[in-house]
Design a protein around this motif. Structure first.
Motif, PDB file in Angstrom:
ATOM      1  N   ALA A   1       0.832  -1.209   0.000  1.00  0.00           N
ATOM      2  CA  ALA A   1       0.000   0.000   0.000  1.00  0.00           C
ATOM      3  C   ALA A   1       0.865   1.257   0.000  1.00  0.00           C
ATOM      4  CB  ALA A   1      -0.928  -0.004   1.217  1.00  0.00           C
ATOM      5  N   THR A   2       1.972   1.223   0.732  1.00  0.00           N
ATOM      6  CA  THR A   2       2.898   2.354   0.730  1.00  0.00           C
ATOM      7  C   THR A   2       3.468   2.574  -0.663  1.00  0.00           C
ATOM      8  OG1 THR A   2       3.508   1.978   3.041  1.00  0.00           O
ATOM      9  CG2 THR A   2       5.043   3.253   1.707  1.00  0.00           C
ATOM     10  N   ALA A   3       3.852   1.479  -1.332  1.00  0.00           N
ATOM     11  CA  ALA A   3       4.411   1.589  -2.673  1.00  0.00           C
ATOM     12  C   ALA A   3       3.382   2.148  -3.649  1.00  0.00           C
ATOM     13  CB  ALA A   3       4.896   0.219  -3.138  1.00  0.00           C
ATOM     14  N   ARG A   4       2.158   1.673  -3.567  1.00  0.00           N
ATOM     15  CA  ARG A   4       1.122   2.171  -4.479  1.00  0.00           C
ATOM     16  C   ARG A   4       0.887   3.662  -4.271  1.00  0.00           C
ATOM     17  NH1 ARG A   4      -2.795  -3.174  -3.880  1.00  0.00           N
ATOM     18  NH2 ARG A   4      -2.067  -4.215  -5.784  1.00  0.00           N
ATOM     19  N   THR A   5       0.884   4.090  -3.031  1.00  0.00           N
ATOM     20  CA  THR A   5       0.688   5.506  -2.740  1.00  0.00           C
ATOM     21  C   THR A   5       1.856   6.339  -3.258  1.00  0.00           C
ATOM     22  OG1 THR A   5      -0.553   4.928  -0.733  1.00  0.00           O
ATOM     23  CG2 THR A   5       0.312   7.172  -0.897  1.00  0.00           C
ATOM     24  N   ALA A   6       3.064   5.888  -2.992  1.00  0.00           N
ATOM     25  CA  ALA A   6       4.248   6.642  -3.403  1.00  0.00           C
ATOM     26  C   ALA A   6       4.353   6.737  -4.923  1.00  0.00           C
ATOM     27  CB  ALA A   6       5.508   5.989  -2.832  1.00  0.00           C
ATOM     28  N   PHE A   7       4.119   5.621  -5.613  1.00  0.00           N
ATOM     29  CA  PHE A   7       4.229   5.651  -7.066  1.00  0.00           C
ATOM     30  C   PHE A   7       3.059   6.399  -7.706  1.00  0.00           C
ATOM     31  CE2 PHE A   7       7.375   2.395  -6.204  1.00  0.00           C
ATOM     32  CZ  PHE A   7       8.371   2.720  -7.120  1.00  0.00           C
ATOM     33  N   ALA A   8       1.922   6.490  -7.015  1.00  0.00           N
ATOM     34  CA  ALA A   8       0.856   7.371  -7.484  1.00  0.00           C
ATOM     35  C   ALA A   8       1.321   8.828  -7.418  1.00  0.00           C
ATOM     36  CB  ALA A   8      -0.410   7.175  -6.653  1.00  0.00           C
ATOM     37  N   GLY A   9       2.043   9.174  -6.352  1.00  0.00           N
ATOM     38  CA  GLY A   9       2.612  10.514  -6.262  1.00  0.00           C
ATOM     39  C   GLY A   9       3.600  10.785  -7.380  1.00  0.00           C
TER      40      GLY A   9
ATOM     41  N   THR B   1      -7.324   3.283  -4.202  1.00  0.00           N
ATOM     42  CA  THR B   1      -7.972   4.364  -4.942  1.00  0.00           C
ATOM     43  C   THR B   1      -6.942   5.232  -5.647  1.00  0.00           C
ATOM     44  OG1 THR B   1      -9.779   4.394  -3.322  1.00  0.00           O
ATOM     45  CG2 THR B   1      -9.537   6.330  -4.746  1.00  0.00           C
ATOM     46  N   ALA B   2      -5.867   5.580  -4.935  1.00  0.00           N
ATOM     47  CA  ALA B   2      -4.806   6.377  -5.542  1.00  0.00           C
ATOM     48  C   ALA B   2      -4.152   5.621  -6.696  1.00  0.00           C
ATOM     49  CB  ALA B   2      -3.759   6.744  -4.491  1.00  0.00           C
ATOM     50  N   GLY B   3      -3.931   4.321  -6.498  1.00  0.00           N
ATOM     51  CA  GLY B   3      -3.337   3.515  -7.560  1.00  0.00           C
ATOM     52  C   GLY B   3      -4.237   3.444  -8.783  1.00  0.00           C
TER      53      GLY B   3
ATOM     54  N   GLU C   1       1.499   3.174 -15.198  1.00  0.00           N
ATOM     55  CA  GLU C   1       0.115   2.731 -15.342  1.00  0.00           C
ATOM     56  C   GLU C   1      -0.047   1.263 -14.965  1.00  0.00           C
ATOM     57  OE1 GLU C   1      -2.825   1.658 -19.087  1.00  0.00           O
ATOM     58  OE2 GLU C   1      -1.241   3.149 -19.356  1.00  0.00           O
ATOM     59  N   ALA C   2       0.954   0.461 -15.294  1.00  0.00           N
ATOM     60  CA  ALA C   2       0.849  -0.979 -15.057  1.00  0.00           C
ATOM     61  C   ALA C   2       1.605  -1.445 -13.825  1.00  0.00           C
ATOM     62  CB  ALA C   2       1.381  -1.737 -16.272  1.00  0.00           C
ATOM     63  N   TYR C   3       2.474  -0.594 -13.277  1.00  0.00           N
ATOM     64  CA  TYR C   3       3.298  -1.019 -12.154  1.00  0.00           C
ATOM     65  C   TYR C   3       2.435  -1.220 -10.905  1.00  0.00           C
ATOM     66  CZ  TYR C   3       7.137  -1.190  -8.813  1.00  0.00           C
ATOM     67  OH  TYR C   3       8.011  -1.585  -7.818  1.00  0.00           O
ATOM     68  N   LEU C   4       2.592  -2.357 -10.227  1.00  0.00           N
ATOM     69  CA  LEU C   4       1.865  -2.705  -9.012  1.00  0.00           C
ATOM     70  C   LEU C   4       0.370  -2.915  -9.242  1.00  0.00           C
ATOM     71  CD1 LEU C   4       3.619  -0.339  -6.444  1.00  0.00           C
ATOM     72  CD2 LEU C   4       4.092  -2.750  -6.873  1.00  0.00           C
ATOM     73  N   GLY C   5      -0.005  -3.169 -10.493  1.00  0.00           N
ATOM     74  CA  GLY C   5      -1.401  -3.490 -10.786  1.00  0.00           C
ATOM     75  C   GLY C   5      -2.042  -2.487 -11.704  1.00  0.00           C
ATOM     76  N   CYS C   6      -2.667  -2.970 -12.792  1.00  0.00           N
ATOM     77  CA  CYS C   6      -3.359  -2.068 -13.700  1.00  0.00           C
ATOM     78  C   CYS C   6      -4.692  -1.652 -13.095  1.00  0.00           C
ATOM     79  CB  CYS C   6      -3.556  -2.730 -15.058  1.00  0.00           C
ATOM     80  SG  CYS C   6      -4.720  -4.116 -15.043  1.00  0.00           S
ATOM     81  N   GLY C   7      -5.378  -0.708 -13.754  1.00  0.00           N
ATOM     82  CA  GLY C   7      -6.591  -0.144 -13.187  1.00  0.00           C
ATOM     83  C   GLY C   7      -7.673  -1.158 -12.886  1.00  0.00           C
TER      84      GLY C   7
ATOM     85  N   GLU D   1      -7.393  -4.367 -12.276  1.00  0.00           N
ATOM     86  CA  GLU D   1      -6.998  -5.222 -11.157  1.00  0.00           C
ATOM     87  C   GLU D   1      -7.181  -4.500  -9.828  1.00  0.00           C
ATOM     88  OE1 GLU D   1      -3.458  -7.865 -13.275  1.00  0.00           O
ATOM     89  OE2 GLU D   1      -2.985  -5.927 -12.377  1.00  0.00           O
ATOM     90  N   LEU D   2      -6.781  -3.247  -9.780  1.00  0.00           N
ATOM     91  CA  LEU D   2      -6.910  -2.474  -8.542  1.00  0.00           C
ATOM     92  C   LEU D   2      -8.367  -2.241  -8.194  1.00  0.00           C
ATOM     93  CD1 LEU D   2      -4.090   0.161  -9.164  1.00  0.00           C
ATOM     94  CD2 LEU D   2      -3.975  -1.864  -7.706  1.00  0.00           C
ATOM     95  N   LEU D   3      -9.183  -1.996  -9.223  1.00  0.00           N
ATOM     96  CA  LEU D   3     -10.603  -1.781  -8.972  1.00  0.00           C
ATOM     97  C   LEU D   3     -11.258  -3.038  -8.419  1.00  0.00           C
ATOM     98  CD1 LEU D   3     -12.729   0.441  -9.240  1.00  0.00           C
ATOM     99  CD2 LEU D   3     -13.295  -0.482 -11.498  1.00  0.00           C
ATOM    100  N   GLN D   4     -10.879  -4.196  -8.943  1.00  0.00           N
ATOM    101  CA  GLN D   4     -11.421  -5.448  -8.430  1.00  0.00           C
ATOM    102  C   GLN D   4     -10.989  -5.666  -6.985  1.00  0.00           C
ATOM    103  OE1 GLN D   4     -10.461  -8.926 -10.733  1.00  0.00           O
ATOM    104  NE2 GLN D   4     -11.209 -10.352  -9.189  1.00  0.00           N
TER     105      GLN D   4
END
Length: 371
Positions: free
Chosen positions: A227-235, A305-307, A347-353, A355-358
């Motif tokens: 979750a930390t990685a997804r947030t940071a890479f969204a930033g 959500t950020a991802g 866009e694809a790193y740590l899960g595409c849209g 996958e994240l939505l599911q």
């Protein structure tokens, strides 16, 4: 919630913006190819920016990564702070923190992560056989001192910034986290959409140390680090998109057609406005997830959500940035194309849209969080 940066966060962001702006030029990025800019990394570390993340938290890191994304600076800043400094600080044993954090903070130790899309497993002999775990050759290995020793086998096909890394934070099939020294593993370079210094990690009974004290059952460590990685890479994606929009605005204000700037056309204005709003959505959701983590609140759903915004909206923004440049945007050597490549990679790193939505929907259905 309050996303207003603290005095320390604002000062770190301003310093980062100045260093990235001065050193991450188009000419230097072109010369770097798919490698990292060692001089820039030294400048960032000398300024104390990786170390500052320990004080400014995840929100502070997101602010710094926005500045990196604006210039698409080729340094392992995001990876080493997420998988190294924040992960070890939150989940490492006292001995691991004492041994690793000083080097991560000053940049002499670089950490990256292989949390998803791998086939890594902990060898059963090491996990189950006390005699093997007590083997002096295993216990004496500096890669396993201070944590629960083990050996890992498997492949992580794409690890960002692997060619810069000293350690890799690896998740096995049971989502336990291990630290592996790159000198003990096979690391083969791979090319990605974005020019990151990535590689393929191959482990074959490779020595590893479990992240955390031997008797600690940190079952939440994997979820927290992901979750930390997804947030940071969204930033980071927010910065990439902001840089793309800024280039598009500058171009359409100076490029004229039939005696008028392209920016005077309503269609151009609407496309740029949509891209700006998408960028703001990425930014504010990343801020919210980061702020909640720093405040000790549940943030797993907010990170998803950020991802999702980083993936779905990021795709739209970098395409818009390229399209608004017209034929110039098709030039592979133009700076805006680099934003396009970074945006598509993130866009694809740590899960595409999708996958994240599911995953977000399932977490809400099971009452694990709300968006």
């Amino acid at each position: 919630m309050d996303f207003t940066p603290t005095e320390e966060q604002a000062a770190a962001r301003e310093l980062a913006a100045r260093i990235f702006g001065d050193l991450s030029t188009h000419e230097r990025l072109t010369a770097a190819g798919t490698g990292s800019d060692g001089e820039l990394w030294k400048a960032l570390c000398a300024a104390g920016l990786p170390a500052a993340v320990a004080e400014t938290g995840l929100l502070g890191l997101v602010l710094l990564l926005e500045e990196q994304g604006r210039t698409t600076a080729q340094v392992p800043f995001a990876a080493s702070c997420v998988y190294g400094l924040l992960a070890v600080s939150a989940h490492g044993s006292a001995q691991q923190r004492e041994r690793l954090l000083p080097g991560i903070a000053d940049g002499s130790v670089v950490v990256t992560g292989a949390l998803t899309d791998s086939t890594v497993r902990a060898d059963s002999a090491v996990r189950a056989d006390p005699a093997v775990r007590a083997d002096p050759a295993v216990r004496a290995d500096p890669a396993v001192r201070g944590g629960r020793p083990g050996r890992l086998s498997g492949v992580a096909p794409v690890v960002p910034w692997l060619r810069d890394a000293t350690y890799v934070l690896v998740a096995d099939a049971e989502h336990r986290l291990w630290l592996v020294r790159t000198v003990d593993a096979r690391c083969d370079p791979v090319e990605l959409t974005a020019p990151w210094s990535a590689g393929r990690l191959t482990l074959d009974a490779t020595p590893a140390e479990r992240l955390g004290a031997p008797d600690e059952g940190r079952f939440d460590a994997y979820d927290d680090v992901l979750a930390t990685a997804r947030t940071a890479f969204a930033g980071l994606q927010a910065g990439v998109c902001a840089g793309s929009v800024a280039r598009a605005v500058a171009y359409t204000n100076t490029r004229e057609q039939f005696g008028r700037p392209l920016a005077a056309k309503q269609g151009v204005q609407l496309r740029a406005a949509d891209a700006h709003m998408d960028t703001e959505a990425i930014r504010v959701t990343a801020y919210e997830a980061a702020w909640r983590r720093d405040e000790g609140l549940d943030y797993a759903a907010h990170a998803l959500t950020a991802g999702w915004w980083a993936s779905e909206a990021g795709h739209r923004v970098v395409h818009a940035g390229q399209h608004l440049h017209g034929g110039t945007g098709a030039d592979l050597e133009h700076p805006v194309h680099r934003h396009f490549l970074w945006g598509r990679q993130l866009e694809a790193y740590l899960g595409c849209g999708s996958e994240l939505l599911q995953e977000l929907g399932e977490s809400i259905m099971h009452g694990e969080g709300d968006a």
